[in-house]
Design an enzyme around this catalytic site. Structure first.
Site, PDB file in Angstrom:
ATOM      1  N   GLU A 272      68.093  36.961  38.647  1.00  0.00           N
ATOM      2  CA  GLU A 272      66.885  36.183  38.931  1.00  0.00           C
ATOM      3  C   GLU A 272      67.139  35.282  40.141  1.00  0.00           C
ATOM      4  OE1 GLU A 272      64.288  35.726  35.155  1.00  0.00           O
ATOM      5  OE2 GLU A 272      65.752  34.110  35.152  1.00  0.00           O
TER       6      GLU A 272
ATOM      7  N   LYS B  38      59.870  29.967  28.203  1.00  0.00           N
ATOM      8  CA  LYS B  38      60.302  28.639  28.687  1.00  0.00           C
ATOM      9  C   LYS B  38      59.725  27.561  27.765  1.00  0.00           C
ATOM     10  CE  LYS B  38      60.918  30.650  33.206  1.00  0.00           C
ATOM     11  NZ  LYS B  38      60.948  30.495  34.652  1.00  0.00           N
TER      12      LYS B  38
ATOM     13  N   HIS C  19      70.418  30.700  32.286  1.00  0.00           N
ATOM     14  CA  HIS C  19      69.218  30.680  33.131  1.00  0.00           C
ATOM     15  C   HIS C  19      69.383  29.613  34.210  1.00  0.00           C
ATOM     16  CE1 HIS C  19      65.094  30.370  34.481  1.00  0.00           C
ATOM     17  NE2 HIS C  19      64.883  31.540  33.900  1.00  0.00           N
TER      18      HIS C  19
ATOM     19  N   ASN D 260      60.293  35.407  28.714  1.00  0.00           N
ATOM     20  CA  ASN D 260      60.891  34.079  28.538  1.00  0.00           C
ATOM     21  C   ASN D 260      59.758  33.065  28.620  1.00  0.00           C
ATOM     22  OD1 ASN D 260      62.208  31.656  28.719  1.00  0.00           O
ATOM     23  ND2 ASN D 260      63.197  32.077  30.689  1.00  0.00           N
TER      24      ASN D 260
ATOM     25  N   SER E  29      58.945  36.216  39.327  1.00  0.00           N
ATOM     26  CA  SER E  29      57.575  36.557  39.760  1.00  0.00           C
ATOM     27  C   SER E  29      57.201  38.012  39.488  1.00  0.00           C
ATOM     28  CB  SER E  29      57.365  36.209  41.241  1.00  0.00           C
ATOM     29  OG  SER E  29      57.451  34.803  41.425  1.00  0.00           O
TER      30      SER E  29
ATOM     31  N   GLU F 195      67.398  27.555  35.352  1.00  0.00           N
ATOM     32  CA  GLU F 195      66.808  26.258  35.008  1.00  0.00           C
ATOM     33  C   GLU F 195      67.764  25.431  34.155  1.00  0.00           C
ATOM     34  OE1 GLU F 195      63.055  27.769  33.580  1.00  0.00           O
ATOM     35  OE2 GLU F 195      62.569  28.387  35.620  1.00  0.00           O
TER      36      GLU F 195
ATOM     37  N   GLY G 278      58.784  31.771  39.604  1.00  0.00           N
ATOM     38  CA  GLY G 278      57.567  30.971  39.565  1.00  0.00           C
ATOM     39  C   GLY G 278      56.931  30.708  40.907  1.00  0.00           C
TER      40      GLY G 278
END
Ligand code: 13P
Length: 249
Positions: A163, A12, A93, A10, A209, A95, A169
């Site tokens: 996730e 992003k 996701h 991904n 990660s 985010e 991250g």
């Protein structure tokens, strides 16, 4: 039934045309791993160019709208992704759930729209740090599944990505035991909600990660069928070893 491993990058909001060389290198280096399905999800602007640069490669979107068309400025519909050759899309996701306020119902509608358009779907779930610390992670994630799993689907075209938000991250990862416990609980929930056949056929990816150093251990955890990789998917040097780790299992 053996499920093929699935490793998805991904990107992003990263990448311009200059990054197409990197995508070509990734697909060239991983196309011989017969036991692993590999896909990249770049920003919308790079989907068409990436497919042109790597014909036959699996390239997808990071989101889609739940409607097939309409007055939704800035959005991209699932049939549009299919039209330019995308074969998959990520929905839900964190985010987007957190940053754009997407509800379970909205994520479910997006997943259903994508399946209708002929795309495969990676449906993301995952708990925030406070929920993990209070011991409620499994209940939280299973509630997300309850609310966002499409009503009907072909299990070979719908994968779940677990996730944990606090692992994205950050360099933090759950223990292998925690990943296995979560994935096992997700598969049991899928069985209750969609039937044993669906649960058996669906792939459950871990994301957060993942890197070349920890991939083998995470990918070998119980009920882990692959990885959804962010930062380490941007270069062949970091991503190809993750695919190789999956292929070696
Ligand atoms: P990182 O691999 O950068 O932690 O991102 C994970 C992710 O959000 C993939 O969708």
């Amino acid at each position: 039934m053996a499920r093929r491993k699935y490793v998805v990058g991904n990107w992003k909001m990263n990448g311009t045309k200059a990054a197409l060389d990197e995508a070509q290198a990734i697909f060239a280096a991983t196309k011989d791993h017969d036991a692993v399905d590999v896909a990249l999800c770049p920003p919308f602007t790079l989907i068409g160019p990436m497919i042109a640069a790597a014909p036959g490669a699996a390239v997808g979107g990071q989101d889609c709208h739940s409607a097939a068309s309409g007055a939704f400025t800035g959005s991209v519909a699932a049939p549009m992704l299919a039209d330019i050759g995308a074969s998959l899309v990520i929905v839900g996701h964190s985010e987007r759930r957190e940053g754009c306020g997407e509800s379970d119902a909205e994520v479910k509608a997006k997943a259903e729209a994508a399946l209708t358009a002929g795309l495969s779907v990676i449906l993301c779930v995952g708990e925030p740090r406070g929920v993990r610390e209070s011991g409620g992670a499994i209940d939280y994630v299973l509630a997300q599944i309850a609310g966002s799993l499409p009503a009907e689907f072909d299990p070979s075209r719908l994968a779940i990505a677990y996730e944990p938000i606090w692992a994205i991250g950050t360099g933090l990862v759950p223990t292998v035991d925690d990943v296995a416990a979560m994935h096992g609980a997700i598969r049991e929930k899928l069985g209750q909600q969609a039937g044993a056949g669906a649960a058996e056929g669906m792939r459950i990816l871990y994301g957060g990660s993942v890197n070349a150093e920890n991939a083998a251990e995470l990918l070998d955890a119980g009920d882990v069928d692959g990885a959804l990789v962010g930062g380490a998917s941007l270069t062949a040097a970091k991503f190809v070893p993750i695919v190789a780790a999956a292929a070696a299992l």
